[in-house]
Scaffold this active site. Structure first.
Site, PDB file in Angstrom:
ATOM      1  N   MET A  19     -22.201  -1.243  18.554  1.00 26.88           N
ATOM      2  CA  MET A  19     -21.710  -1.558  19.905  1.00 26.88           C
ATOM      3  C   MET A  19     -22.893  -1.804  20.833  1.00 26.88           C
ATOM      4  O   MET A  19     -23.752  -0.925  21.012  1.00 26.88           O
ATOM      5  CB  MET A  19     -20.838  -0.420  20.447  1.00 26.88           C
ATOM      6  N   GLN A  72     -27.872  -4.190  12.357  1.00 22.58           N
ATOM      7  CA  GLN A  72     -27.015  -5.382  12.364  1.00 22.58           C
ATOM      8  C   GLN A  72     -27.724  -6.561  13.033  1.00 22.58           C
ATOM      9  O   GLN A  72     -28.261  -6.424  14.132  1.00 22.58           O
ATOM     10  CB  GLN A  72     -25.711  -5.113  13.114  1.00 22.58           C
ATOM     11  N   CYS A 102     -18.692 -11.204  16.225  1.00 23.52           N
ATOM     12  CA  CYS A 102     -18.794 -11.174  17.691  1.00 23.52           C
ATOM     13  C   CYS A 102     -18.027 -12.354  18.298  1.00 23.52           C
ATOM     14  O   CYS A 102     -18.268 -13.504  17.950  1.00 23.52           O
ATOM     15  CB  CYS A 102     -20.256 -11.212  18.119  1.00 23.52           C
ATOM     16  N   LYS A 141     -19.885  -7.423   8.711  1.00 24.37           N
ATOM     17  CA  LYS A 141     -18.790  -7.026   9.613  1.00 24.37           C
ATOM     18  C   LYS A 141     -18.173  -8.299  10.169  1.00 24.37           C
ATOM     19  O   LYS A 141     -18.876  -9.169  10.678  1.00 24.37           O
ATOM     20  CB  LYS A 141     -19.324  -6.151  10.737  1.00 24.37           C
ATOM     21  N   HIS A 171     -12.595  -5.988  11.294  1.00 26.33           N
ATOM     22  CA  HIS A 171     -11.884  -5.686  12.539  1.00 26.33           C
ATOM     23  C   HIS A 171     -10.557  -6.455  12.487  1.00 26.33           C
ATOM     24  O   HIS A 171     -10.568  -7.678  12.325  1.00 26.33           O
ATOM     25  CB  HIS A 171     -12.759  -6.120  13.720  1.00 26.33           C
ATOM     26  N   ASN A 204     -11.343  -1.484  10.603  1.00 22.49           N
ATOM     27  CA  ASN A 204     -11.827  -1.291  11.974  1.00 22.49           C
ATOM     28  C   ASN A 204     -10.806  -1.836  12.965  1.00 22.49           C
ATOM     29  O   ASN A 204     -10.155  -2.843  12.704  1.00 22.49           O
ATOM     30  CB  ASN A 204     -13.186  -2.003  12.150  1.00 22.49           C
ATOM     31  N   GLY A 205     -10.730  -1.135  14.098  1.00 22.79           N
ATOM     32  CA  GLY A 205      -9.868  -1.579  15.190  1.00 22.79           C
ATOM     33  C   GLY A 205      -8.803  -0.561  15.518  1.00 22.79           C
ATOM     34  O   GLY A 205      -7.898  -0.315  14.721  1.00 22.79           O
ATOM     35  N   ASP A 206      -8.954   0.068  16.687  1.00 24.57           N
ATOM     36  CA  ASP A 206      -7.923   0.953  17.265  1.00 24.57           C
ATOM     37  C   ASP A 206      -7.779   2.307  16.577  1.00 24.57           C
ATOM     38  O   ASP A 206      -6.741   2.961  16.742  1.00 24.57           O
ATOM     39  CB  ASP A 206      -6.542   0.265  17.290  1.00 24.57           C
ATOM     40  N   GLY A 228     -15.250   2.618  16.852  1.00 27.72           N
ATOM     41  CA  GLY A 228     -16.038   2.159  17.994  1.00 27.72           C
ATOM     42  C   GLY A 228     -15.676   2.898  19.261  1.00 27.72           C
ATOM     43  O   GLY A 228     -16.170   4.004  19.530  1.00 27.72           O
TER      44      GLY A 228
HETATM   45  C1  FMN Z   1     -19.038  -2.152  24.252  1.00 31.80           C
HETATM   46  C2  FMN Z   1     -18.840  -2.799  22.894  1.00 31.80           C
HETATM   47  C3  FMN Z   1     -19.896  -3.453  22.288  1.00 31.80           C
HETATM   48  C4  FMN Z   1     -19.727  -4.039  21.020  1.00 31.80           C
HETATM   49  N1  FMN Z   1     -20.813  -4.594  20.408  1.00 31.80           N
HETATM   50  C5  FMN Z   1     -20.697  -5.012  19.103  1.00 31.80           C
HETATM   51  C6  FMN Z   1     -21.842  -5.416  18.360  1.00 31.80           C
HETATM   52  O1  FMN Z   1     -22.984  -5.401  18.854  1.00 31.80           O
HETATM   53  N2  FMN Z   1     -21.640  -5.811  17.071  1.00 31.80           N
HETATM   54  C7  FMN Z   1     -20.394  -5.823  16.475  1.00 31.80           C
HETATM   55  O2  FMN Z   1     -20.271  -6.175  15.298  1.00 31.80           O
HETATM   56  N3  FMN Z   1     -19.317  -5.438  17.168  1.00 31.80           N
HETATM   57  C8  FMN Z   1     -19.431  -5.008  18.440  1.00 31.80           C
HETATM   58  N4  FMN Z   1     -18.338  -4.523  19.097  1.00 31.80           N
HETATM   59  C9  FMN Z   1     -17.043  -4.422  18.374  1.00 31.80           C
HETATM   60  C10 FMN Z   1     -16.880  -3.045  17.735  1.00 31.80           C
HETATM   61  O3  FMN Z   1     -17.882  -2.835  16.748  1.00 31.80           O
HETATM   62  C11 FMN Z   1     -15.498  -2.897  17.084  1.00 31.80           C
HETATM   63  O4  FMN Z   1     -15.341  -3.908  16.133  1.00 31.80           O
HETATM   64  C12 FMN Z   1     -14.367  -3.006  18.096  1.00 31.80           C
HETATM   65  O5  FMN Z   1     -14.643  -2.266  19.268  1.00 31.80           O
HETATM   66  C13 FMN Z   1     -13.039  -2.519  17.500  1.00 31.80           C
HETATM   67  O6  FMN Z   1     -13.140  -1.189  17.069  1.00 31.80           O
HETATM   68  P1  FMN Z   1     -12.575   0.048  17.959  1.00 31.80           P
HETATM   69  O7  FMN Z   1     -11.138  -0.236  18.262  1.00 31.80           O
HETATM   70  O8  FMN Z   1     -12.764   1.261  17.104  1.00 31.80           O
HETATM   71  O9  FMN Z   1     -13.394   0.082  19.221  1.00 31.80           O
HETATM   72  C14 FMN Z   1     -18.474  -3.984  20.371  1.00 31.80           C
HETATM   73  C15 FMN Z   1     -17.398  -3.338  21.015  1.00 31.80           C
HETATM   74  C16 FMN Z   1     -17.575  -2.738  22.243  1.00 31.80           C
HETATM   75  C17 FMN Z   1     -16.405  -2.023  22.897  1.00 31.80           C
END
Ligand code: FMN
EC number: 1.3.1.-
Length: 331
Positions: A19, A72, A102, A141, A171, A204-206, A228
């Site tokens: 993140m 990453q 991304c 990812k 995700h 991944n996700g939620d 995340g």
């Molecule tokens: C603030 C923020 C920054 C993120 N930065 C990245 C990143 O640098 N690389 C990446 O693959 N995903 C990034 N993501 C996506 C997360 O890794 C993850 O896929 C997404 O938040 C869904 O998972 P969650 O529901 O557990 O948060 C980011 C998400 C958030 C909220």
């Protein structure tokens, strides 16, 4: 037992998601202490690395105590991605992860991140070359696809496996969805259920409560969960999930004292690592969760997220512990 290369991760490991401006060494170390089995850095630009841009290079720092850690990188230019691998290797990570997920416009318009989901042959070619360039395990990812009409994640994951990746985190949203709607784990389960798949498939996700992690494991049959947002300002989340796995019961939430203690340490480590200005600034997104659900906390939160001077923030945290020490947190 899930494994990335030779790294043994136990049953149903929990991975800290990459993140941006969140998954830095201080936060990764806290998550590791609190049960994360693998941690990932935020995404790092391959172009930035080869230009030696200070901001990108600084993101390569890792603490020994957070291992195993994956760095990453993102990009879509073959030469830059390969050169970036050589640079990243010097930081001795345990894993190299490629960001093919991304959704941000300035990234996808260069075919990087989720942009590459529009060009699967390039995605596979790039991955193959990157795997060949390093002896470290490479993971990917990604998202389900570009949009709901182009979800081919089962075939894509198989092709990436066939060119040598050692794990994949998916995700459960498309690029077009960005962060909207609910993550759909069914296509991720379809990847796992493909009889040709033998690498670990992480969902991944939620995942924002222990029950969802159980659902991902038991109903969707995935190999682990990447977490995340639920961890932001709440590194205890990993242990809470693990405790629930083991006992079927909720771990008691951290006391006020523990919350202040960890928030202080987090701030101290952030300042040590990136200096007072940035350390103070980037801690701001964590406070809301560290102190979530406390009645009449708003004025304190306001001070925590607007004060620039570190000494003043530590003073606010001292005040918080005095004033709210008896607050009881519900499970
Ligand atoms: C603030 C923020 C920054 C993120 N930065 C990245 C990143 O640098 N690389 C990446 O693959 N995903 C990034 N993501 C996506 C997360 O890794 C993850 O896929 C997404 O938040 C869904 O998972 P969650 O529901 O557990 O948060 C980011 C998400 C958030 C909220």
């Amino acid at each position: 037992m899930a494994k990335i290369g030779n790294i043994e991760l136990g049953d149903f490991p929990l991975l800290l998601a990459p993140m941006e401006d969140v998954s830095d060494p201080p936060f990764r170390a806290l998550c590791k202490e609190n049960g994360a089995d693998v941690v990932y850095t935020e995404f790092i630009s391959s172009e930035g690395l080869i230009r030696d841009a200070a901001k990108s290079v600084q993101k390569l720092d890792i603490y020994e105590k957070e291992r195993p850690v994956g760095i990453q990188i993102f990009g879509a230019e073959m030469d830059s991605m390969l050169e970036a691998i050589d640079i990243v290797e010097q930081s001795k990570p345990d894993i190299i992860d490629i960001n093919f997920g991304c959704p941000v416009k300035k990234v996808v318009c260069k075919n990087a991140g989720a942009g590459i989901l529009k060009d699967i042959p390039l995605m596979v070619k790039l991955t193959e070359a990157m795997v060949k360039r390093t002896n470290l395990p490479v993971t990917v990812k990604t998202r389900l696809g570009w949009d709901s009409d182009s979800i081919k994640i089962v075939e894509v994951a198989e092709q990436l496996q066939d060119v040598g990746i050692q794990g994949i985190s998916i995700h459960g949203r498309t690029r077009v969805q960005m962060y909207k709607g609910n993550a759909d784990w069914k296509p991720i389960a379809a990847v796992k259920n493909n009889p040709r798949m033998h690498i670990p498939v992480f969902g991944n996700g939620d995942v924002n409560c222990p029950e969802k992690a159980v659902e991902m494991r038991d109903e969707y049959g995935l190999d682990g969960a990447m977490i995340g947002r639920a961890s932001i300002g709440y590194p205890w989340f990993f242990n809470e999930v693990k405790h629930y796995f083991k006992t079927g019961e909720y771990l008691a939430p951290p006391s006020m004292e523990e919350r202040v203690r960890v928030a202080r340490r987090h701030l101290e480590m952030s300042i040590d690592w990136k200096g007072e200005k940035l350390g103070v600034l980037e801690m701001r997104r964590h406070y809301a969760n560290y102190f979530k659900g406390i009645p009449n906390f708003k004025p304190y939160r306001q001070q925590l997220v607007t004060t620039d001077d570190a000494a003043d923030i530590f003073a606010v945290l001292d005040e918080v512990i005095e004033k709210f020490t008896d607050v009881e947190f519900m499970v």
